[in-house]
Design an enzyme around this catalytic site. Structure first.
Site, PDB file in Angstrom:
ATOM      1  N   ARG A  17       0.835  -1.203   0.000  1.00 20.50           N
ATOM      2  CA  ARG A  17       0.000   0.000   0.000  1.00 20.50           C
ATOM      3  C   ARG A  17       0.872   1.257   0.000  1.00 20.50           C
ATOM      4  O   ARG A  17       0.563   2.243  -0.652  1.00 20.50           O
ATOM      5  CB  ARG A  17      -0.908   0.034   1.240  1.00 20.50           C
ATOM      6  CG  ARG A  17      -1.792  -1.165   1.479  1.00 20.50           C
ATOM      7  CD  ARG A  17      -2.981  -1.241   0.558  1.00 20.50           C
ATOM      8  NE  ARG A  17      -2.636  -1.681  -0.770  1.00 20.50           N
ATOM      9  CZ  ARG A  17      -2.263  -2.919  -1.088  1.00 20.50           C
ATOM     10  NH1 ARG A  17      -2.135  -3.850  -0.160  1.00 20.50           N
ATOM     11  NH2 ARG A  17      -1.990  -3.245  -2.332  1.00 20.50           N
TER      12      ARG A  17
ATOM     13  N   GLN B  47     -10.642   9.420   7.319  1.00 22.90           N
ATOM     14  CA  GLN B  47     -10.437   8.017   7.652  1.00 22.90           C
ATOM     15  C   GLN B  47      -9.275   7.448   6.847  1.00 22.90           C
ATOM     16  O   GLN B  47      -8.836   6.324   7.098  1.00 22.90           O
ATOM     17  CB  GLN B  47     -11.698   7.212   7.339  1.00 22.90           C
ATOM     18  CG  GLN B  47     -12.922   7.621   8.144  1.00 22.90           C
ATOM     19  CD  GLN B  47     -14.155   6.846   7.737  1.00 22.90           C
ATOM     20  OE1 GLN B  47     -14.166   5.623   7.760  1.00 22.90           O
ATOM     21  NE2 GLN B  47     -15.208   7.555   7.357  1.00 22.90           N
ATOM     22  N   ASN B  48      -8.789   8.208   5.873  1.00 24.19           N
ATOM     23  CA  ASN B  48      -7.746   7.718   4.974  1.00 24.19           C
ATOM     24  C   ASN B  48      -6.374   7.783   5.630  1.00 24.19           C
ATOM     25  O   ASN B  48      -6.079   8.694   6.400  1.00 24.19           O
ATOM     26  CB  ASN B  48      -7.746   8.538   3.678  1.00 24.19           C
ATOM     27  CG  ASN B  48      -9.066   8.430   2.932  1.00 24.19           C
ATOM     28  OD1 ASN B  48      -9.799   7.463   3.114  1.00 24.19           O
ATOM     29  ND2 ASN B  48      -9.379   9.421   2.121  1.00 24.19           N
ATOM     30  N   VAL B  49      -5.530   6.835   5.280  1.00 26.29           N
ATOM     31  CA  VAL B  49      -4.187   6.779   5.854  1.00 26.29           C
ATOM     32  C   VAL B  49      -3.141   7.350   4.900  1.00 26.29           C
ATOM     33  O   VAL B  49      -1.951   7.309   5.185  1.00 26.29           O
ATOM     34  CB  VAL B  49      -3.815   5.333   6.269  1.00 26.29           C
ATOM     35  CG1 VAL B  49      -4.751   4.840   7.369  1.00 26.29           C
ATOM     36  CG2 VAL B  49      -3.844   4.389   5.065  1.00 26.29           C
TER      37      VAL B  49
ATOM     38  N   HIS C 276      -7.419   7.157  11.430  1.00 28.87           N
ATOM     39  CA  HIS C 276      -6.948   5.772  11.383  1.00 28.87           C
ATOM     40  C   HIS C 276      -5.442   5.654  11.163  1.00 28.87           C
ATOM     41  O   HIS C 276      -4.957   4.611  10.735  1.00 28.87           O
ATOM     42  CB  HIS C 276      -7.718   5.009  10.292  1.00 28.87           C
ATOM     43  CG  HIS C 276      -9.182   4.912  10.574  1.00 28.87           C
ATOM     44  ND1 HIS C 276     -10.134   4.710   9.604  1.00 28.87           N
ATOM     45  CD2 HIS C 276      -9.869   4.985  11.749  1.00 28.87           C
ATOM     46  CE1 HIS C 276     -11.336   4.675  10.159  1.00 28.87           C
ATOM     47  NE2 HIS C 276     -11.197   4.835  11.457  1.00 28.87           N
TER      48      HIS C 276
ATOM     49  N   GLY D  90     -17.149  10.638   0.266  1.00 29.80           N
ATOM     50  CA  GLY D  90     -16.560   9.349  -0.078  1.00 29.80           C
ATOM     51  C   GLY D  90     -16.471   8.349   1.046  1.00 29.80           C
ATOM     52  O   GLY D  90     -15.479   7.635   1.167  1.00 29.80           O
ATOM     53  N   THR D  91     -17.511   8.269   1.860  1.00 34.15           N
ATOM     54  CA  THR D  91     -17.503   7.294   2.947  1.00 34.15           C
ATOM     55  C   THR D  91     -18.823   6.549   2.980  1.00 34.15           C
ATOM     56  O   THR D  91     -19.880   7.121   2.679  1.00 34.15           O
ATOM     57  CB  THR D  91     -17.247   7.963   4.316  1.00 34.15           C
ATOM     58  OG1 THR D  91     -17.465   7.016   5.358  1.00 34.15           O
ATOM     59  CG2 THR D  91     -18.149   9.159   4.536  1.00 34.15           C
ATOM     60  N   SER D  92     -18.761   5.291   3.347  1.00 34.59           N
ATOM     61  CA  SER D  92     -19.961   4.451   3.425  1.00 34.59           C
ATOM     62  C   SER D  92     -20.807   4.773   4.646  1.00 34.59           C
ATOM     63  O   SER D  92     -21.928   4.283   4.766  1.00 34.59           O
ATOM     64  CB  SER D  92     -19.554   2.976   3.476  1.00 34.59           C
ATOM     65  OG  SER D  92     -18.849   2.705   4.679  1.00 34.59           O
TER      66      SER D  92
END
Length: 230
Positions: A56, A86-88, A104, A169-171
């Site tokens: 990744r 929430q993205n790393v 995260h 862009g999040t569920s």
């Protein structure tokens, strides 16, 4: 300046070529999520987890911010913008956003597997046997399932101060991150941008909600014009 708070998820970086957190079949790059993104997975097979995040990280180093990232950075000319992601990845920062909270963790950092305060920049692979200054194995600085989310409280405080909240862009299904929108003041307008927006119980509880069923870049381009009229 009005406070604009952005909650971003994997769809934010999808246009940069980074895979969303999990595909429709529940797998992430062919792996069960719990094998590579949980503390149990790390304890059972650290070599697999390191290899997964090494891949990744290599992918991230070849990716570039997309138009959506750049539009958010541009909004800092007009608003006091804070991003809770929430993205790393570091694509928000590379696009020029100044205030970013990573719920995260960050892929371009490693940390001690014993002392979470020992954090190091990391642009190379992490190998088994690579240790921190205290002698414990290095691991990705990622918040896995089964671990506390240390930045959740400061993120909630930010959302509680928002004059405008944008969700991208999040569920809205990964907790506790999905609960952050509930901290917004009741009179705060909320814009939810996603090509396949989740209309679940969490979303239905939000007041002053406007759903924009578009990609991050498309939705932000149209939203920017609306925001500048507020």
């Amino acid at each position: 300046m009005k406070k604009l708070v952005v909650l971003s998820g994997a769809g934010m970086s999808a246009e940069s070529g980074l895979k969303t957190f999990r595909d429709a079949d529940g797998l992430w790059e062919g792996h069960d999520v719990m094998e590579v993104a949980s503390i149990e997975g790390w304890q059972q097979n650290p070599a697999l987890v390191l290899d997964f995040y090494n891949q990744r990280r290599r992918q991230l180093l070849t990716a570039q911010p997309n138009i959506g990232h750049q539009l958010l950075a541009d909004l800092e000319q007009h608003f006091d913008v804070s991003i809770v992601t929430q993205n790393v990845d570091d694509l928000h920062e590379r696009a020029g956003s100044q205030k970013v909270i990573h719920l995260h963790g960050q892929l371009l950092e490693s940390k001690s597997s014993i002392d979470g305060d020992l954090i190091y920049p990391c642009h190379q692979d992490i190998e088994l046997g690579q240790t921190c200054e205290s002698g414990s194995q290095l691991r990705p600085n990622i918040v896995w399932f089964g671990e506390m989310v240390p930045m959740l409280e400061p993120a909630a405080k930010l959302v509680a101060q928002a004059d405008i909240l944008v969700i991208i862009g999040t569920s809205m299904q990964v907790y506790p991150a999905a609960s952050l929108a509930n901290f917004a003041p009741v009179d705060t307008p909320i814009y939810y941008i996603d090509p396949k927006p989740a209309i679940n119980e969490t979303v239905q509880q939000l007041t002053n909600l406007v759903v924009i069923a578009e990609t991050a870049s498309q939705g932000l381009a149209s939203l920017k014009e609306k925001l500048l009229e507020i």
